[in-house]
Design a protein around this motif. Structure first.
Motif, short mmCIF file in Angstrom:
data_model
loop_
_atom_site.label_atom_id
_atom_site.label_comp_id
_atom_site.label_asym_id
_atom_site.label_seq_id
_atom_site.Cartn_x
_atom_site.Cartn_y
_atom_site.Cartn_z
N PHE A 172 7.16 46.01 38.20
CA PHE A 172 7.04 44.60 38.56
C PHE A 172 5.99 44.43 39.66
N GLY A 173 5.11 43.45 39.45
CA GLY A 173 4.05 43.17 40.42
C GLY A 173 2.72 43.81 40.09
N ASP A 174 2.68 44.77 39.17
CA ASP A 174 1.42 45.41 38.81
C ASP A 174 0.49 44.43 38.11
N THR A 175 -0.81 44.56 38.35
CA THR A 175 -1.82 43.77 37.66
C THR A 175 -2.97 44.68 37.23
N TRP A 176 -3.63 44.33 36.14
CA TRP A 176 -4.80 45.07 35.70
C TRP A 176 -5.54 44.18 34.70
N SER A 177 -6.68 44.62 34.23
CA SER A 177 -7.47 43.84 33.29
C SER A 177 -8.16 44.76 32.30
N THR A 178 -8.54 44.19 31.15
CA THR A 178 -9.30 44.91 30.15
C THR A 178 -10.39 44.00 29.61
N SER A 179 -11.42 44.61 29.07
CA SER A 179 -12.50 43.87 28.41
C SER A 179 -12.99 44.70 27.24
N VAL A 180 -13.11 44.06 26.10
CA VAL A 180 -13.53 44.79 24.91
C VAL A 180 -14.44 43.89 24.07
N THR A 181 -15.42 44.51 23.44
CA THR A 181 -16.35 43.79 22.56
C THR A 181 -16.46 44.54 21.24
N PHE A 182 -16.43 43.79 20.15
CA PHE A 182 -16.62 44.39 18.83
C PHE A 182 -17.33 43.38 17.94
N THR A 183 -17.94 43.86 16.87
CA THR A 183 -18.67 42.99 15.94
C THR A 183 -18.07 43.07 14.56
N ASN A 184 -18.30 42.04 13.79
CA ASN A 184 -17.82 41.97 12.42
C ASN A 184 -18.85 41.20 11.61
N THR A 185 -18.95 41.48 10.33
CA THR A 185 -19.85 40.77 9.44
C THR A 185 -19.07 39.74 8.64
N PHE A 186 -19.63 38.53 8.53
CA PHE A 186 -18.97 37.52 7.72
C PHE A 186 -20.02 36.81 6.86
N SER A 187 -19.56 36.18 5.80
CA SER A 187 -20.44 35.49 4.86
C SER A 187 -20.10 34.01 4.82
N ILE A 188 -21.13 33.16 4.82
CA ILE A 188 -20.93 31.72 4.72
C ILE A 188 -22.13 31.11 4.01
N LEU A 189 -21.84 30.30 3.00
CA LEU A 189 -22.88 29.62 2.22
C LEU A 189 -23.91 30.61 1.67
N GLY A 190 -23.42 31.77 1.26
CA GLY A 190 -24.29 32.77 0.67
C GLY A 190 -25.09 33.58 1.66
N LEU A 191 -24.94 33.28 2.95
CA LEU A 191 -25.66 34.02 3.98
C LEU A 191 -24.71 34.96 4.70
N THR A 192 -25.24 36.08 5.13
CA THR A 192 -24.44 37.07 5.87
C THR A 192 -24.93 37.13 7.31
N ALA A 193 -23.99 37.11 8.23
CA ALA A 193 -24.33 37.18 9.65
C ALA A 193 -23.27 37.99 10.37
N LYS A 194 -23.61 38.35 11.58
CA LYS A 194 -22.67 39.13 12.39
C LYS A 194 -21.98 38.22 13.40
N LEU A 195 -20.71 38.49 13.61
CA LEU A 195 -19.92 37.79 14.61
C LEU A 195 -19.55 38.79 15.69
N ARG A 196 -19.91 38.49 16.93
CA ARG A 196 -19.55 39.34 18.06
C ARG A 196 -18.41 38.68 18.83
N THR A 197 -17.35 39.44 19.02
CA THR A 197 -16.18 38.92 19.72
C THR A 197 -15.97 39.71 21.01
N THR A 198 -15.80 38.99 22.11
CA THR A 198 -15.48 39.60 23.40
C THR A 198 -14.13 39.07 23.84
N GLN A 199 -13.23 39.96 24.19
CA GLN A 199 -11.91 39.58 24.67
C GLN A 199 -11.72 40.13 26.08
#
Length: 382
Positions: A158-185
Motif C-alpha cells: 500500500f502506498g507504492d507508485t510507479w509508471s510504465t510507457s510502451v509504444t508499438f505499431t500495427n498495420t490497418f487497412s481503410i478504403l483500400g489503403l494500408t497505413a501504420k498505426l502507432r500506439t503509445t500507452q
C-alpha cells in the motif's frame, strides 16, 4: 592490516500482524506452465463511435483510498466466461514472434473460442515483465513492445507508485489503403487501497487494489516531407523514416485487485474518455472476477525464515556479505557490532530486498561481527 571477523547469525523479527501491511510478491502471481484460472465478466465492450462504449453500473462503490475495505464481488455480470492458461510460448503459434520469452498467458473467450495472448516473465524481486501481445483480430498479429515493461513489480505494498510507457505499431487497412498505426500507452500506477475481497467459489482473502490511469495516444503514419522513401536502405542513408500524426488521445482508469496467493483476481475498467476519469467512477466498461483456478496458494507464513548461509569476503577495506533467499521474506537488514555483539552494540549497515550488501566502512574497526535480519512486511517489530 585490519581484518573483519564474521559471526554467522540467522535472525528473524518477532512480530505481530497489523492491518494494512499486505504485500504481494511474485509467488502470489501466476508464473508456472499448466496453471489456469477462469473469470466471469460482462460481454466484451463494442465501440460504436468515438468513446461510444456501452457501460454497466458498478453494483457497489469501489470505495475511497486506504482501508480496510471489504469488496464483496460474489455477485456481478456473468455474460461472458474467459479462461486464462499459462503455457510455454515456444510450443505455440506465438513462439516465433517472441523468441526467448518463457511464459505466455492465453486468454480464451469460451463462447466464441477467440484467443488473445500476453507474453510475460515473472521475475522474483523484479516483478512481471511484459514483452508484448499477440492477437488474431488485428492485421499485425504480434505487437512487440519497444522495451519490456514491468507492470506489477515485486514486492507491492500500500502506498507504492510507479509508471510504465510502451509504444508499438500495427498495420490497418481503410478504403483500400494500408497505413501504420502507432500506439503509445503511458500508465501511472498507485497501490491506493487494501482489505479483503470475496469471490464466487473462492471465498475471501487479503487484497491490494492497484489504481491505474492510462493515457493512450494513437498516431497514423503520414506521407509528409521527411517520411519514408519506401526503400529501407535509402531511408537509413538519408536518415529518413516514417512520420506519424497524432489522431486521437484517450484516457481510461483500471482498478486491479491483487489477492495473496492468487494474483489478479478482479478488474474494473472505466470507459475511455478524452479526459482522465475520476478515481471513483461509477460506470465501467468491464467488470471481471475470478471464480475458478488450479493455482495452489503458497502456505501462509507466520514469520520470515532465518538466514543460515551468510558468506563474507573482504577487499580494499570493504566487506561483501552474501546469503541465500529465505521463505516469507520481503527485505533484509544487515547490522554489525564492533563490541562482540553485546546487547545495544548493533549498528545498521543498510537494508535490501536482494541477497547481498556491501559494507563500505568495514576497515574502520579492527573487527566486526555481522548479522542479517529477515523482515516480512506483513509484520512489524513489537
Amino acid at each position: 592490516m585490519k581484518t573483519s571477523a564474521a559471526l554467522l547469525l540467522g535472525c528473524f523479527v518477532a512480530t505481530t500482524a497489523l492491518w494494512g501491511q499486505i504485500t504481494i510478491r511474485s509467488s502470489d502471481m501466476f508464473s508456472k506452465v499448466g496453471e489456469y484460472y477462469r473469470t466471469y465478466g460482462n460481454l466484451s465492450p463494442q465501440q460504436t463511435a468515438l468513446f461510444g462504449i456501452e457501460t454497466i453500473p458498478i453494483r457497489e462503490q469501489v470505495g475511497e483510498s486506504g482501508g480496510p475495505h471489504l469488496w464483496d464481488f460474489t455477485d456481478g455480470p456473468t455474460d461472458e466466461t474467459r479462461r486464462f492458461d499459462y503455457v510455454d510460448p515456444s510450443k505455440t503459434i506465438v513462439g516465433a514472434s517472441f523468441p526467448g520469452v518463457t511464459l505466455a498467458e492465453r486468454m480464451t473467450l469460451e463462447a466464441t473460442g477467440d484467443v488473445k495472448w500476453l507474453l510475460i516473465e515473472q521475475v522474483p524481486l523484479v516483478g512481471r515483465r511484459v514483452f508484448g501481445t499477440f492477437d488474431t483480430d488485428v492485421d499485425e498479429l504480434a505487437r512487440i513492445f519497444d522495451q519490456p515493461i514491468v507492470d506489477f513489480p515485486d514486492p507491492m505494498q500500500f502506498g507504492d507508485t510507479w509508471s510504465t510507457s510502451v509504444t508499438f505499431t500495427n498495420t490497418f487497412s481503410i478504403l483500400g489503403l494500408t497505413a501504420k498505426l502507432r500506439t503509445t500507452q503511458i500508465a501511472e500506477y498507485e497501490v491506493d487501497a487494501w482489505g479483503e475481497i470475496e469471490l464466487p467459489n473462492l471465498g475471501f482473502g487479503q487484497v491490494l487494489r492497484v489504481n491505474v490511469l492510462t493515457q493512450q495516444i494513437d498516431a497514423i503514419e503520414a506521407d509528409a516531407l521527411g517520411g519514408s522513401t519506401g526503400d529501407p536502405d535509402l531511408d537509413a542513408e538519408l536518415g529518413a523514416g516514417p512520420t506519424f500524426t497524432d489522431v486521437q488521445q484517450t484516457y481510461f482508469r483500471s482498478l486491479f485487485f491483487l489477492r495473496k496467493g492468487l494474483g489478479i483476481v478482479a478488474q474494473i475498467i472505466s470507459a475511455p474518455s478524452p479526459a482522465p476519469p475520476g478515481e471513483n467512477f461509477q460506470e465501467a466498461s468491464q467488470f471481471v472476477r475470478m471464480f475458478e483456478t488450479n493455482k495452489v496458494p503458497p502456505e501462509l507464513c507466520t514469520e520470515p525464515g532465518a538466514v543460515d548461509d551468510l558468506d563474507i569476503s573482504y577487499s580494499g577495506g570493504r566487506a561483501l556479505l552474501k546469503w541465500g533467499p529465505t521463505d516469507c521474506t520481503d527485505s533484509y537488514r544487515v547490522e554489525y557490532s564492533n563490541l562482540g555483539g553485546i546487547p545495544g552494540s548493533w549498528k545498521s549497515v543498510g537494508e535490501t530486498q536482494g541477497t547481498f550488501l556491501v559494507d563500505p566502512t568495514a576497515a574502520l574497526d579492527p573487527s566486526r561481527i555481522y548479522r542479517v535480519i529477515s523482515r516480512k512486511a506483513d509484520f512489524i517489530i513489537n
